[in-house]
Design an enzyme around this catalytic site. Structure first.
Site, PDB file in Angstrom:
ATOM      1  N   CYS A   1       4.743  -7.489  11.900  1.00 29.88           N
ATOM      2  CA  CYS A   1       4.300  -7.217  10.621  1.00 29.88           C
ATOM      3  C   CYS A   1       3.172  -7.399   9.871  1.00 29.88           C
ATOM      4  CB  CYS A   1       5.707  -7.563   9.315  1.00 29.88           C
ATOM      5  SG  CYS A   1       7.432  -6.723   9.604  1.00 29.88           S
TER       6      CYS A   1
ATOM      7  N   LEU B   1       7.288  -5.743   4.156  1.00 29.25           N
ATOM      8  CA  LEU B   1       8.370  -5.782   5.564  1.00 29.25           C
ATOM      9  C   LEU B   1       8.558  -6.717   6.190  1.00 29.25           C
ATOM     10  CD1 LEU B   1       6.215  -2.199   5.857  1.00 29.25           C
ATOM     11  CD2 LEU B   1       7.959  -2.929   4.574  1.00 29.25           C
TER      12      LEU B   1
ATOM     13  N   THR C   1       5.457  -2.573  -1.373  1.00 26.43           N
ATOM     14  CA  THR C   1       4.658  -3.790  -1.103  1.00 26.43           C
ATOM     15  C   THR C   1       4.052  -4.715  -2.122  1.00 26.43           C
ATOM     16  OG1 THR C   1       2.987  -3.507   0.587  1.00 26.43           O
ATOM     17  CG2 THR C   1       5.259  -3.106   1.534  1.00 26.43           C
TER      18      THR C   1
ATOM     19  N   TYR D   1      -8.576   1.747  10.050  1.00 29.10           N
ATOM     20  CA  TYR D   1      -7.277   1.322  10.105  1.00 29.10           C
ATOM     21  C   TYR D   1      -6.230   2.466  10.202  1.00 29.10           C
ATOM     22  CZ  TYR D   1      -2.541   0.955   7.495  1.00 29.10           C
ATOM     23  OH  TYR D   1      -1.643   0.343   7.179  1.00 29.10           O
TER      24      TYR D   1
END
Length: 260
Positions: free
Chosen positions: A85, A18, A201, A166
Protein backbone atom coordinates in the site's frame (compact mmCIF):
# COMPACT_ATOMS: atom_id res chain seq x y z
CA UNK A 1 -5.42 -19.51 2.58
CA UNK A 2 -6.88 -19.61 6.06
CA UNK A 3 -6.13 -16.57 8.20
CA UNK A 4 -5.07 -17.35 11.76
CA UNK A 5 -2.25 -16.88 14.27
CA UNK A 6 0.03 -19.27 12.38
CA UNK A 7 0.24 -16.81 9.47
CA UNK A 8 2.47 -13.73 9.25
CA UNK A 9 1.89 -10.72 7.02
CA UNK A 10 3.71 -7.58 5.90
CA UNK A 11 1.77 -4.46 4.92
CA UNK A 12 3.71 -1.59 3.34
CA UNK A 13 2.23 1.85 3.96
CA UNK A 14 0.46 0.19 6.88
CA UNK A 15 0.45 3.16 9.25
CA UNK A 16 -2.53 4.92 7.69
CA UNK A 17 -5.29 4.83 5.09
CA UNK A 18 -5.77 1.69 3.01
CA UNK A 19 -2.75 0.04 4.61
CA UNK A 20 -3.89 0.65 8.16
CA UNK A 21 -7.35 -0.73 7.40
CA UNK A 22 -5.73 -3.85 5.96
CA UNK A 23 -3.44 -4.23 8.98
CA UNK A 24 -6.44 -4.08 11.30
CA UNK A 25 -8.49 -6.51 9.19
CA UNK A 26 -5.67 -9.07 9.12
CA UNK A 27 -4.97 -8.68 12.84
CA UNK A 28 -8.67 -9.19 13.61
CA UNK A 29 -8.29 -12.66 12.03
CA UNK A 30 -5.34 -13.44 14.28
CA UNK A 31 -2.64 -12.82 11.67
CA UNK A 32 0.72 -11.53 12.96
CA UNK A 33 1.27 -8.27 11.08
CA UNK A 34 4.39 -6.21 10.41
CA UNK A 35 3.89 -2.59 9.33
CA UNK A 36 6.39 -1.05 6.92
CA UNK A 37 6.07 2.75 6.86
CA UNK A 38 7.98 6.02 7.11
CA UNK A 39 5.67 7.46 9.80
CA UNK A 40 7.26 6.12 12.97
CA UNK A 41 4.81 7.69 15.43
CA UNK A 42 1.67 6.48 13.68
CA UNK A 43 3.19 3.13 12.73
CA UNK A 44 4.24 2.33 16.29
CA UNK A 45 0.78 3.29 17.55
CA UNK A 46 -1.02 1.03 15.08
CA UNK A 47 1.40 -1.83 15.76
CA UNK A 48 0.81 -1.50 19.51
CA UNK A 49 -2.94 -1.44 18.90
CA UNK A 50 -2.96 -4.74 16.97
CA UNK A 51 -0.08 -6.54 18.67
CA UNK A 52 2.09 -6.23 15.58
CA UNK A 53 5.58 -4.93 14.85
CA UNK A 54 6.56 -1.64 13.23
CA UNK A 55 9.48 -1.47 10.81
CA UNK A 56 10.51 1.98 9.64
CA UNK A 57 11.02 1.59 5.92
CA UNK A 58 11.51 3.66 2.79
CA UNK A 59 10.59 1.32 -0.06
CA UNK A 60 12.98 3.12 -2.41
CA UNK A 61 15.92 2.00 -0.25
CA UNK A 62 17.31 -1.52 -0.70
CA UNK A 63 18.95 -1.29 2.71
CA UNK A 64 15.72 -0.19 4.43
CA UNK A 65 13.64 -2.91 2.83
CA UNK A 66 16.16 -5.64 3.70
CA UNK A 67 16.34 -4.43 7.30
CA UNK A 68 12.55 -4.22 7.59
CA UNK A 69 12.03 -7.76 6.32
CA UNK A 70 14.73 -9.00 8.69
CA UNK A 71 13.05 -7.32 11.66
CA UNK A 72 9.59 -8.56 10.68
CA UNK A 73 10.79 -12.15 10.22
CA UNK A 74 12.73 -12.10 13.49
CA UNK A 75 9.50 -11.15 15.26
CA UNK A 76 6.92 -13.24 13.40
CA UNK A 77 8.71 -15.68 11.11
CA UNK A 78 8.57 -15.73 7.32
CA UNK A 79 5.49 -13.91 6.01
CA UNK A 80 2.96 -15.70 3.79
CA UNK A 81 1.14 -12.45 2.99
CA UNK A 82 2.40 -9.21 1.48
CA UNK A 83 0.09 -6.25 0.86
CA UNK A 84 1.70 -3.29 -0.91
CA UNK A 85 0.00 0.00 0.00
CA UNK A 86 3.02 2.33 0.14
CA UNK A 87 2.70 5.04 -2.48
CA UNK A 88 2.33 8.71 -3.28
CA UNK A 89 1.48 11.04 -6.14
CA UNK A 90 1.89 14.48 -7.64
CA UNK A 91 0.09 16.64 -10.19
CA UNK A 92 2.26 18.32 -12.81
CA UNK A 93 1.48 18.85 -16.48
CA UNK A 94 3.86 17.34 -19.01
CA UNK A 95 4.44 20.85 -20.43
CA UNK A 96 2.57 24.07 -19.74
CA UNK A 97 2.55 27.82 -20.29
CA UNK A 98 2.11 30.23 -17.38
CA UNK A 99 -1.02 32.29 -18.13
CA UNK A 100 0.42 35.38 -16.48
CA UNK A 101 4.04 35.40 -17.61
CA UNK A 102 3.94 33.18 -20.70
CA UNK A 103 6.83 31.13 -19.28
CA UNK A 104 6.93 27.56 -20.60
CA UNK A 105 7.73 24.76 -18.17
CA UNK A 106 7.94 20.98 -18.39
CA UNK A 107 7.53 18.14 -15.89
CA UNK A 108 10.83 17.92 -13.96
CA UNK A 109 12.29 14.48 -14.60
CA UNK A 110 13.44 14.07 -11.00
CA UNK A 111 9.84 14.57 -9.83
CA UNK A 112 8.65 12.03 -12.42
CA UNK A 113 11.30 9.52 -11.38
CA UNK A 114 10.49 9.89 -7.69
CA UNK A 115 6.93 8.70 -8.26
CA UNK A 116 8.12 5.77 -10.38
CA UNK A 117 10.69 4.79 -7.75
CA UNK A 118 8.17 4.81 -4.89
CA UNK A 119 5.03 3.42 -6.53
CA UNK A 120 6.44 1.01 -9.11
CA UNK A 121 10.03 0.09 -8.26
CA UNK A 122 9.30 0.13 -4.52
CA UNK A 123 6.36 -2.22 -5.02
CA UNK A 124 8.43 -4.58 -7.16
CA UNK A 125 11.33 -4.51 -4.69
CA UNK A 126 9.05 -5.65 -1.87
CA UNK A 127 7.38 -8.29 -4.06
CA UNK A 128 10.68 -9.83 -5.15
CA UNK A 129 12.14 -9.96 -1.64
CA UNK A 130 8.96 -11.26 -0.05
CA UNK A 131 8.43 -13.90 -2.73
CA UNK A 132 12.02 -15.10 -2.29
CA UNK A 133 11.27 -15.63 1.38
CA UNK A 134 7.97 -17.37 0.65
CA UNK A 135 9.83 -19.91 -1.50
CA UNK A 136 11.45 -21.24 1.68
CA UNK A 137 8.05 -22.19 3.14
CA UNK A 138 6.25 -25.49 2.79
CA UNK A 139 2.96 -25.19 0.89
CA UNK A 140 -0.27 -25.13 2.88
CA UNK A 141 -2.87 -27.89 2.35
CA UNK A 142 -4.50 -25.77 -0.40
CA UNK A 143 -1.17 -25.50 -2.22
CA UNK A 144 -0.49 -21.86 -1.34
CA UNK A 145 2.93 -20.76 -0.17
CA UNK A 146 1.91 -17.14 -0.16
CA UNK A 147 -0.37 -14.40 -1.43
CA UNK A 148 0.57 -10.90 -2.59
CA UNK A 149 -1.81 -7.96 -3.06
CA UNK A 150 -0.67 -4.75 -4.75
CA UNK A 151 -2.27 -1.33 -4.89
CA UNK A 152 -2.58 0.46 -8.22
CA UNK A 153 -5.26 3.07 -8.96
CA UNK A 154 -8.05 3.78 -11.42
CA UNK A 155 -5.54 6.36 -12.72
CA UNK A 156 -3.75 3.41 -14.30
CA UNK A 157 -6.61 3.30 -16.81
CA UNK A 158 -8.09 6.81 -16.79
CA UNK A 159 -5.47 9.20 -15.48
CA UNK A 160 -6.33 12.86 -15.21
CA UNK A 161 -4.53 16.02 -16.27
CA UNK A 162 -1.23 16.26 -14.39
CA UNK A 163 -1.12 12.56 -13.53
CA UNK A 164 1.42 11.38 -16.11
CA UNK A 165 3.89 10.13 -13.50
CA UNK A 166 1.24 8.73 -11.16
CA UNK A 167 -0.63 6.98 -13.97
CA UNK A 168 2.60 5.57 -15.40
CA UNK A 169 3.61 4.17 -12.00
CA UNK A 170 0.22 2.62 -11.31
CA UNK A 171 -0.11 1.36 -14.89
CA UNK A 172 3.22 -0.37 -14.35
CA UNK A 173 1.87 -2.11 -11.25
CA UNK A 174 -1.11 -3.34 -13.28
CA UNK A 175 1.10 -4.41 -16.15
CA UNK A 176 3.44 -6.50 -14.01
CA UNK A 177 0.71 -8.30 -12.06
CA UNK A 178 0.08 -11.14 -14.52
CA UNK A 179 3.72 -11.85 -15.44
CA UNK A 180 4.70 -11.94 -11.76
CA UNK A 181 1.76 -14.25 -11.01
CA UNK A 182 2.99 -16.49 -13.83
CA UNK A 183 6.59 -16.31 -12.57
CA UNK A 184 5.51 -17.54 -9.14
CA UNK A 185 2.68 -19.89 -10.09
CA UNK A 186 4.66 -23.13 -9.97
CA UNK A 187 5.66 -22.31 -6.40
CA UNK A 188 2.14 -21.62 -5.13
CA UNK A 189 2.40 -17.84 -4.69
CA UNK A 190 -0.60 -15.84 -5.94
CA UNK A 191 -0.44 -12.19 -7.02
CA UNK A 192 -3.34 -9.76 -7.49
CA UNK A 193 -3.79 -5.99 -7.69
CA UNK A 194 -6.53 -3.61 -6.55
CA UNK A 195 -7.26 -0.39 -8.46
CA UNK A 196 -8.98 1.89 -5.91
CA UNK A 197 -11.11 4.82 -6.99
CA UNK A 198 -11.62 7.88 -4.77
CA UNK A 199 -11.13 6.75 -1.18
CA UNK A 200 -11.42 8.61 2.10
CA UNK A 201 -7.75 8.38 3.07
CA UNK A 202 -5.28 10.82 4.69
CA UNK A 203 -4.52 12.20 1.22
CA UNK A 204 -7.97 13.82 1.36
CA UNK A 205 -7.91 14.59 5.08
CA UNK A 206 -7.21 18.30 4.58
CA UNK A 207 -9.88 18.73 1.91
CA UNK A 208 -13.03 20.64 2.94
CA UNK A 209 -16.15 18.53 3.43
CA UNK A 210 -17.76 20.26 0.44
CA UNK A 211 -14.89 19.06 -1.76
CA UNK A 212 -15.21 15.50 -0.46
CA UNK A 213 -18.96 15.60 -1.07
CA UNK A 214 -18.40 16.83 -4.63
CA UNK A 215 -15.92 14.04 -5.30
CA UNK A 216 -18.30 11.47 -3.86
CA UNK A 217 -21.13 12.79 -6.03
CA UNK A 218 -19.12 11.84 -9.13
CA UNK A 219 -19.36 8.16 -8.22
CA UNK A 220 -22.28 6.43 -10.00
CA UNK A 221 -23.17 4.24 -7.01
CA UNK A 222 -22.81 4.54 -4.12
CA UNK A 223 -22.41 8.32 -4.31
CA UNK A 224 -19.68 8.65 -1.71
CA UNK A 225 -15.98 8.17 -1.18
CA UNK A 226 -14.73 4.63 -0.68
CA UNK A 227 -13.99 3.49 2.86
CA UNK A 228 -10.54 2.00 3.58
CA UNK A 229 -12.30 -0.95 5.20
CA UNK A 230 -13.82 -1.79 1.80
CA UNK A 231 -10.34 -1.96 0.31
CA UNK A 232 -9.26 -4.24 3.17
CA UNK A 233 -12.26 -6.48 2.58
CA UNK A 234 -11.26 -7.02 -1.05
CA UNK A 235 -7.60 -7.54 -0.08
CA UNK A 236 -8.62 -10.30 2.34
CA UNK A 237 -10.79 -11.91 -0.34
CA UNK A 238 -7.82 -11.97 -2.72
CA UNK A 239 -5.73 -13.60 0.01
CA UNK A 240 -8.24 -16.20 1.18
CA UNK A 241 -9.77 -17.21 -2.17
CA UNK A 242 -7.34 -19.74 -3.61
CA UNK A 243 -8.58 -19.30 -7.19
CA UNK A 244 -7.97 -15.55 -7.18
CA UNK A 245 -4.73 -15.08 -9.13
CA UNK A 246 -3.24 -12.75 -11.73
CA UNK A 247 -6.13 -10.29 -11.54
CA UNK A 248 -6.38 -6.49 -11.58
CA UNK A 249 -9.67 -5.40 -10.02
CA UNK A 250 -11.17 -1.89 -9.93
CA UNK A 251 -12.83 -0.93 -6.65
CA UNK A 252 -14.43 2.36 -7.57
CA UNK A 253 -18.24 2.46 -7.48
CA UNK A 254 -18.19 2.37 -11.32
CA UNK A 255 -16.50 5.76 -11.65
CA UNK A 256 -14.56 6.63 -14.80
CA UNK A 257 -12.39 9.65 -14.14
CA UNK A 258 -12.91 12.81 -16.19
CA UNK A 259 -9.88 14.63 -17.67
CA UNK A 260 -9.75 16.95 -14.65
Amino acid sequence: MELNSSVAAVVTGGASGLGEATVRALAAKGVKVAIFDMNEQKGEAVAKDVGGVFCKCNVTSEEDVDAAFAKARAAHGQERILVNCAGTGNAIKTASRDKQTGEIKHFPLDAFNMIIQINLVGTFRCIAKSAAGMLTLDPLPDGDRGAIVNTASVAAEDGQIGQAAYSASKGGVVGMTLPIARDLSNDGIRVNTILPGIFNTPLLAAAPEAVKAALGAQVPHPKRLGNPEEYAQLALTMITNGYFNGEDVRLDGAIRMAPR
